[in-house]
Design a protein around this motif. Sequence first.
Motif, PDB file in Angstrom:
ATOM      1  N   GLU A  63       0.811  -1.217   0.000  1.00 28.98           N
ATOM      2  CA  GLU A  63       0.000   0.000   0.000  1.00 28.98           C
ATOM      3  C   GLU A  63       0.848   1.273   0.000  1.00 28.98           C
ATOM      4  N   ASN A  82      -2.395   3.337  -0.538  1.00 22.79           N
ATOM      5  CA  ASN A  82      -2.774   3.389  -1.948  1.00 22.79           C
ATOM      6  C   ASN A  82      -4.195   2.924  -2.225  1.00 22.79           C
ATOM      7  N   GLN A  86      -4.773  -0.191  -2.890  1.00 17.26           N
ATOM      8  CA  GLN A  86      -4.503  -1.123  -3.980  1.00 17.26           C
ATOM      9  C   GLN A  86      -5.062  -2.509  -3.707  1.00 17.26           C
ATOM     10  N   ASP A  87      -4.952  -2.958  -2.457  1.00 21.21           N
ATOM     11  CA  ASP A  87      -5.364  -4.323  -2.139  1.00 21.21           C
ATOM     12  C   ASP A  87      -6.435  -4.399  -1.057  1.00 21.21           C
TER      13      ASP A  87
END
Length: 541
Positions: free
Chosen positions: A233, A275, A277-278
Motif C-alpha cells: 500500500e 494506496n 490497492q489491495d
Amino acid sequence: MVEVNFGTQRGRPFVLEKNRQLLAVRSHAGKNLTHTLCCESALSALEGCELLLHVEDADVQVFKLPLNADPSQRKAMLRKLPDVRFAGSVLMDPRTQEPVLYTENIFLKFTDSLKATQCLAILDELGLMIKQQVPYAANAFFVHHPDVQGIDICALTCDWLKRDEIEYCHPEMLRQGQRRAIHANQWHLKKTTVTYQVEIDASANVEAAHELAQGAGIVIAVIDDAFDIDHPEFAGEGKVVGAQNFDRRNAKQGPRPKNAFERHGTAAAGVACANGQDGASGVAPQASLMPLKLTKPLGSRAEADAFFWAADQGADIISCSWGPAEGHWADPSDPRHTQVFPLAASTRLAIEYAATKGRNGKGCVIFFGAGNGNECVDNDGYSSHPQVIAVGASNDQNRRSAYSDYGKALWCCFPSGDLQHPDPKFKPATLIPQTRGIRTTDLSGSFAAQTLPAYTDSFSGTSSACPGAAGIAALVLGVKPGLDREAVRQVLADCCDKIGHADDGPLGRYDENGHSHYYGHGRLNALRAVQMALADRSDTD
C-alpha cells in the motif's frame, strides 16, 4: 524539590521531586548497558529491583528499588562498575508519580538581537560546549557542560536563564510518551454496511471527495514509532519520500520496524495515504508519505529535529498520533486528568518553524491527536499549541467517542472506533454496538503472521482520527496548493458537520463561533472541504 523552566524568565517553573525508591543508571557512550548490568557485581547491586524504563538511545535504565534497600549503598556499588557513567536518583512529577529523566544536553537560546560572536563568547564564559546549533530558531543551541553531572544541571540552567541575553534554557528532559491508539472498516470513508449487517452512516464523506481529489502532489509527514515502507500500500514511484530515522543508535536501519511491536506508525500512515490497492485506502491515496521514525521519549532533541526535517524536506502536512501520558478515560478520579504538560522550548520552536517557514513560507499544516483520556486537551502542550490542529474522535453514532479529549483547543473530529462507557447515562442503552475500529495497514513481510499483505480492523483512538484529518488536508491542498496554513485550517473548520446528541450537555453545544468543547467545529466532511477549496479565489493555483 527541583525546578526546571521550559519557558522564558517569566514562565512558570516546572517542579520535580527526587524519588529515593527509583534509581537511574547510565552507561558510558558506546557501551552496552544491558551487558554491563548482567555482570555479577551489577546483579548484586540490582538484586530485587524492577526495571521500569529503558531509554536505549540515551543509555539509561530506571529501576525501582525494593522497599528495604539502601539507595546510597546501591548507587555506590553501581558507580564502581567501569562502564557505568552515572547512577543516581530519579526525578518524579509529583502530580502523576511518573519518572522524568534528564540528559547532559541543555537547550539554550539567546535573544535574537545577539550577534553570533556574542553568543559564542557567552557559551565560552559559561564553560559550555556546542553539540548542535539548531536550524529551526535563531541563536539556539544544544550544549553540554563537561564538568556538571546529575541534578546540578537543573539549578545551573535556572540561574543562566536569569541573564538578559538568554531567552530559553533548560536540560533535555525525557518523559515516556503515549501513542494515541485504543482498540475497531472503511466505514470512516463512506456509508457502509458493516459485518453484523448494520448500516453505518457516520463517515467523513471521503469516497465522494475522491471524485474530485486524491491528494496527488502532496507530502504527508507522519512522525511515529516505525513504518513498514515495503508494504504494497506504500509502493510506487514517489510514494515514500524523505524517510528518516531519528533514533541515533539505529539510524542506518531507516524508518522500518525493528520488532513486531513497532506497528503504530504503519497503521497511522495507512489511514492518511495508503494506496487502496489491495485491502485499505487512505484518505489521500495519491499523496506521498514521509515516514519519520521517532521512538525517543517526549522532550528529546530528536523530537525537535523531526519537525525541522519534515519542513526542510518538503512536507506539506505533519501528522502526530502521540503525546503525553493521560488518565484512564473511564476513571474520573485519575489524578493524571489534571496534569499540565508543558512543551520543551526546543520542540515548541521547531513546531513554530515548521508552521511558519514550511512550504516556502505558507506553513506546514500540523496535526496532533487530541488524546484518549476523556480529559481536557488544553492541558496538553502538544495538542493545544496554537499552531497545531487538535483532532478528536467521533463514533459510528455521530457522537464523541467516549475516550476522546475535549476543550477549547479541540479543532475538529474525524471518525474512529469507540469504547462502551461504564456509566449507562453516557449513551442511551438502545444504541447498537459500535464498530470495531478503522481498517488500515499493518505489518507485512517478516513481522506478519502471513505472507499476504497485512491489514488490521482494530486501529482506533485519536491515533486514527489524526492521520484521517491530515488526509483531508492533503485533499484540500491537492486542489489548491497555494493555500497557506491558516487558510487550510479555516477550510477544515468551515467544512464540518455539526454532529452531537441532545444529552451531551453544555460541553457538546456549539457556541456563536460554531465551536463545541466535545467536537471542535464538528466532524470533518471531505467532500465539502474540497469543494470549498476549489471555490476559493484567494490564490492563483
